[in-house]
Design a protein around this motif. Structure first.
Motif, short mmCIF file in Angstrom:
data_model
loop_
_atom_site.label_atom_id
_atom_site.label_comp_id
_atom_site.label_asym_id
_atom_site.label_seq_id
_atom_site.Cartn_x
_atom_site.Cartn_y
_atom_site.Cartn_z
N ILE A 158 0.75 -1.14 -0.60
CA ILE A 158 -0.10 -0.35 -0.25
C ILE A 158 1.23 1.21 0.11
O ILE A 158 0.65 2.08 -0.38
N PRO A 159 2.01 1.71 0.86
CA PRO A 159 2.52 2.86 0.99
C PRO A 159 3.14 3.14 -0.38
O PRO A 159 3.14 3.94 -1.08
N ALA A 160 3.71 2.16 -1.35
CA ALA A 160 4.16 2.29 -2.91
C ALA A 160 2.93 2.75 -3.54
O ALA A 160 3.38 3.54 -4.94
N MET A 161 2.06 2.26 -3.62
CA MET A 161 0.47 2.44 -4.44
C MET A 161 0.19 3.88 -3.96
O MET A 161 -0.26 4.48 -4.99
N VAL A 162 0.27 4.43 -2.43
CA VAL A 162 -0.28 5.92 -2.01
C VAL A 162 1.23 6.40 -2.46
O VAL A 162 0.18 7.81 -3.32
N ILE A 163 2.18 6.04 -2.77
CA ILE A 163 3.35 7.12 -2.92
C ILE A 163 2.86 7.79 -4.49
O ILE A 163 2.96 9.07 -5.15
N ILE A 164 3.14 6.68 -5.08
CA ILE A 164 2.30 6.96 -6.25
C ILE A 164 1.07 7.71 -6.87
O ILE A 164 0.97 8.60 -7.78
N GLY A 165 -0.49 7.52 -6.09
CA GLY A 165 -1.36 8.51 -6.54
C GLY A 165 -1.26 9.81 -6.13
O GLY A 165 -1.38 10.74 -6.64
N LEU A 166 -0.04 10.05 -5.43
CA LEU A 166 -0.13 11.41 -4.52
C LEU A 166 0.75 12.49 -5.51
O LEU A 166 0.71 13.69 -5.68
N ILE A 167 1.26 11.45 -6.20
CA ILE A 167 2.37 12.78 -7.33
C ILE A 167 1.70 12.87 -8.25
O ILE A 167 1.82 13.54 -8.94
N ALA A 168 0.50 11.54 -8.07
CA ALA A 168 -0.18 11.79 -9.49
C ALA A 168 -1.07 13.47 -9.71
O ALA A 168 -1.09 13.38 -10.46
N TRP A 169 -1.64 13.10 -8.42
CA TRP A 169 -2.57 14.40 -8.22
C TRP A 169 -1.62 15.28 -8.31
O TRP A 169 -2.29 16.16 -8.72
N LEU A 170 -0.17 15.18 -7.98
CA LEU A 170 0.87 16.92 -8.03
C LEU A 170 0.81 17.07 -9.30
O LEU A 170 0.73 18.66 -9.43
N LEU A 171 0.95 15.96 -10.00
CA LEU A 171 1.22 15.94 -11.82
C LEU A 171 -0.01 16.89 -12.24
O LEU A 171 0.47 17.90 -12.99
N ILE A 172 -1.01 16.75 -11.72
CA ILE A 172 -2.27 16.98 -12.81
C ILE A 172 -2.76 17.92 -11.91
O ILE A 172 -3.10 19.07 -12.67
#
Length: 474
Positions: A158-172
């Motif tokens: 889960i931590p690996a998935m969470v950091i990817i999700g947060l970074i995607a939100w930041l990029l968008i």
């Protein structure tokens, strides 16, 4: 078959970047330099230094970094000329398309999709490991079921998935927000690296540098091929060309400055690492996984080791951010050319960012990071990048011959020696990689050719435009 080598007109590329489908221009030379450092300093310096020193290079790790840095320097100069001449999104993909033809552009694009996607998942898993370890040190123990993949005895990472999700939100949300956050992270992790140098340099024992080259020069070359992963990221700067103010001047500065700064830091850290602790000590699990923190622990500076762990988390976060940034921009450029479905090239009207392609990249990488263990991935990413660098260097030679009329605000010095040395040095580093890495790369390469001939070639906008009558195009 001649249409395989049709080149996209550079004038058309420049028109696209200025039109409605273009991206918002908000980055300067400092932003680009921070973007480059953010992509370069991370997993390589905080993880791969221990692996290379223990198993391949020994104290000659310094030479391994010099070899890799030299190959990158030749390629970086070629990237800088391309970026000043063709300041649009897409990086090596766009350069290959304009310089060598569509089939080569596709090969590089397909190659970069693998490099960035696997790299993002790998870095996210590394981030998860550091966070779980740091939380454990302060008494917070997360269950194994939610921190590792099913192949490693867990259920989901889960931590690996969470950091990817947060970074995607930041990029968008917008590139200006992204560059601001990245700048803060870069300052933190560079400060931590400098802190390590200041704390540890006084504990260096020259006797630890003997024997200097325990595995021979071939070990140095193999080490260079492995630590090459440490430099991957400066090319991500060129993916931001379309979002850069005055790219003809700022792009070369961002690429070259970030590479020089990181090379200097790498050489200093590798010299100190092998000087304060015998290279054989890094064969331990702790030395392999977190060599910088491990070295400080060995000389009794435990508080420094804790700070380095925090810096490593910051460093890996920014690497993940810049790699996802680069991946989504490559998707954007390929979709705009019709080589992959055009919907992937759509731009969010509110933030002027490729939201859909970013979401797709994030979803694929999150699933990979959450459910699969990523092993021997640094070599797979390295071979893909080295191959792309070879094509970029070759592209400079081709365009100098065929399009000498194009305006170049930055020119590769010592032409044609520099691009030729770039091709030869990258090819030489590839020979240091394992045969199984070659096999995996060939399989991905073959799959890409199937996709190209089944879909991309028929949907290429350049091909469709060339088939229209002249009056219809006008």
């Amino acid at each position: 078959m001649s249409d395989l080598f049709r080149r996209k007109p550079i004038s058309e590329l420049l028109e696209e970047s200025q039109g409605k489908t273009g991206l918002k221009k908000s980055l300067g030379a400092f932003d680009l330099t921070m973007l480059g450092i953010g992509a370069i300093i991370g997993t390589g310096i905080f993880v791969l230094t221990g692996v290379a020193a223990a198993d391949l290079s020994g104290p000659a790790l310094i030479l391994s970094f010099l070899l890799s840095g030299l190959a990158c320097c030749f390629a970086a100069l070629c990237y800088a000329e391309f970026a000043s001449m063709i300041p649009v999104a897409g990086s090596a993909y766009t350069y290959g398309y304009a310089g060598l033809g569509e089939i080569w552009g596709w090969i590089i694009g397909w190659d970069l999709i693998l490099e960035y996607a696997v790299g993002i998942a790998t870095v996210a898993i590394g981030w998860s490991g550091y966070v779980v370890n740091l939380l454990g040190n302060i008494g917070i123990h997360l269950p194994k079921a939610i921190t590792v993949s099913p192949f490693e005895g867990g259920v989901i990472n889960i931590p690996a998935m969470v950091i990817i999700g947060l970074i995607a939100w930041l990029l968008i949300s917008g590139v200006r927000n992204t560059s601001g956050v990245n700048g803060v992270i870069v300052i933190i992790k560079v400060s931590v690296v400098l802190l390590f140098i200041v704390l540890a340099v006084w504990h260096v024992k020259p006797a630890n540098w003997t024997p200097f080259m325990p595995y021979g020069f071939q070990g140095v070359v193999s080490g260079a091929a492995v630590v090459f992963f440490s430099y991957i990221g400066f090319d991500a700067v060129s993916t931001a060309a379309e979002e850069t103010r005055n790219p003809q001047k700022n792009m070369p500065k961002g690429i070259i400055y970030s590479l020089l700064i990181c090379t200097a830091l790498y050489i200093a850290v590798s010299a100190i690492l092998t000087g304060i602790v015998k290279y054989t000590a890094y064969k331990t699990p702790a030395g392999h996984a977190a060599p910088v923190a491990y070295a400080l622990d060995q000389i009794g500076i435990h508080w420094g080791a804790a700070l380095v762990s925090v810096g490593a988390i910051c460093g890996i976060t920014s690497v993940c951010l810049v790699m996802m940034y680069g991946q989504s921009r490559i998707f954007f450029a390929m979709a705009r050319d019709g080589l992959i479905p055009k919907v992937l090239g759509s731009v969010d009207p509110k933030h002027q960012t490729p939201a859909l392609s970013t979401t797709i990249v994030a979803t694929a990488c999150a699933l990979t990071a959450g459910f699969f263990p990523i092993s021997i991935v640094s070599e797979l990413v390295s071979i893909g990048t080295l191959f792309a660098f070879i094509i970029v260097c070759a592209g400079i030679i081709v365009l100098r011959q065929k399009r000498s009329d194009l305006k170049r605000s930055f020119k590769v010095p010592f032409y044609p020696v520099t691009p030729i040395l770039g091709i030869l040095s990258c090819a030489y580093l590839i020979t240091g990689l394992k045969p199984v890495t070659w096999l995996r790369f060939i399989v991905w390469f073959a799959l890409g050719l199937i996709v190209y001939f089944a879909y991309s070639r028929r949907h290429s906008l350049l091909r469709l435009e060339n088939r229209q009558p002249k009056t219809a195009r006008e």
